[in-house]
Design a protein around this motif. Structure first.
Motif, PDB file in Angstrom:
ATOM      1  N   GLN A   1     -70.099 103.259   6.471  1.00  0.00           N
ATOM      2  CA  GLN A   1     -69.076 102.282   6.838  1.00  0.00           C
ATOM      3  C   GLN A   1     -68.922 101.228   5.741  1.00  0.00           C
ATOM      4  O   GLN A   1     -67.800 100.839   5.393  1.00  0.00           O
TER       5      GLN A   1
ATOM      6  N   SER B   1     -67.124 102.758   2.827  1.00  0.00           N
ATOM      7  CA  SER B   1     -65.714 102.906   3.183  1.00  0.00           C
ATOM      8  C   SER B   1     -64.982 101.573   3.094  1.00  0.00           C
ATOM      9  O   SER B   1     -63.845 101.510   2.611  1.00  0.00           O
ATOM     10  N   ASP B   2     -65.617 100.501   3.543  1.00  0.00           N
ATOM     11  CA  ASP B   2     -64.996  99.176   3.484  1.00  0.00           C
ATOM     12  C   ASP B   2     -64.753  98.739   2.038  1.00  0.00           C
ATOM     13  O   ASP B   2     -63.701  98.183   1.709  1.00  0.00           O
TER      14      ASP B   2
END
Length: 222
Positions: free
Chosen positions: A181, A184-185
């Motif tokens: 995550q 991805s951010d």
């Protein structure tokens, strides 16, 4: 900025384990190399000034030409110079020669082509992929090459590797989800900062019928 030892200390606080520091350094270095690739971290650009009429520019010793990502060239002499990206052509390519600046690699030098001739005192930037310095027991107290804002991802990567070695499936999944995550951010925020081109750009060539139709359809849609 935290040192490599401080990063490993934090990892040990988050997940109790009996692995040696030497073993965790293996995972540390593997994870750091992977992050440099995934996040496409660059070295500070290598730069040089052109010499009037000169096309060949030797690279410094130990310069790895295989890591070149982008080359930009200063196209004017104004107080706020403009730069263009210079495409790479293979030195045996006889069909793709462009009437614009381009470069190729000849032995340990760059051959820079500029229409007419190369002007003097123009700046060239060469951006390359970077490799992190290997962390060993001898340099544990040095700051890592990975920028501070990505060190939390590094810790999560080490943690998921430790948990995988212990076959702790639940914690592997937890750390992996948080790790992915965060990556991805980062990639999404980087994408949002990229410019969006919503108007046609004259690239100096005659468009084919399908590109012409696409432009007409875009104007009609607007």
């Amino acid at each position: 900025m935290a040192t490599a030892q401080q990063i490993l200390d934090d990892v040990n606080l988050r997940y109790r384990n009996s692995f040696t520091t030497e073993q965790k350094l293996v995972w540390y270095n593997e994870e750091q190399r992977e992050l440099f690739d995934v996040l496409e971290l660059e070295s500070p650009p290598y730069t040089f000034q052109t010499v009037e009429g000169e096309n060949y520019y030797p690279f410094p010793d130990q310069f790895d030409v295989t890591k070149i990502k982008t080359v930009t060239y200063q196209i004017n002499d104004t107080a706020e110079p403009s730069f263009v990206e210079v495409p790479f052509l293979r030195n045996d390519d006889r069909q793709g020669v462009l009437d614009q600046p381009w470069y190729t690699i000849v032995s340990d030098a760059m051959y820079l082509y500029v229409p007419d001739k190369v002007p003097g005192n123009r700046t060239v930037y060469i951006y390359t992929d970077s490799d992190p310095t290997e962390v060993t027991m001898a340099n544990l107290n040095a700051a890592p090459d990975l920028p501070t804002k990505y060190q939390e991802i590094l810790k999560l990567g080490i943690l998921k590797r430790i948990c995988a070695a212990r076959k702790d499936v639940v914690m592997v999944n937890n750390y992996t989800a948080e790790y992915e995550q965060k990556i991805s951010d980062v990639l999404w925020m980087r994408k949002l900062r990229e410019p969006e081109f919503i108007t046609p750009i004259d690239m100096g060539y005659k468009p084919s019928w399908h590109t012409s139709f696409a432009g007409w359809a875009w104007q009609r849609w607007k």
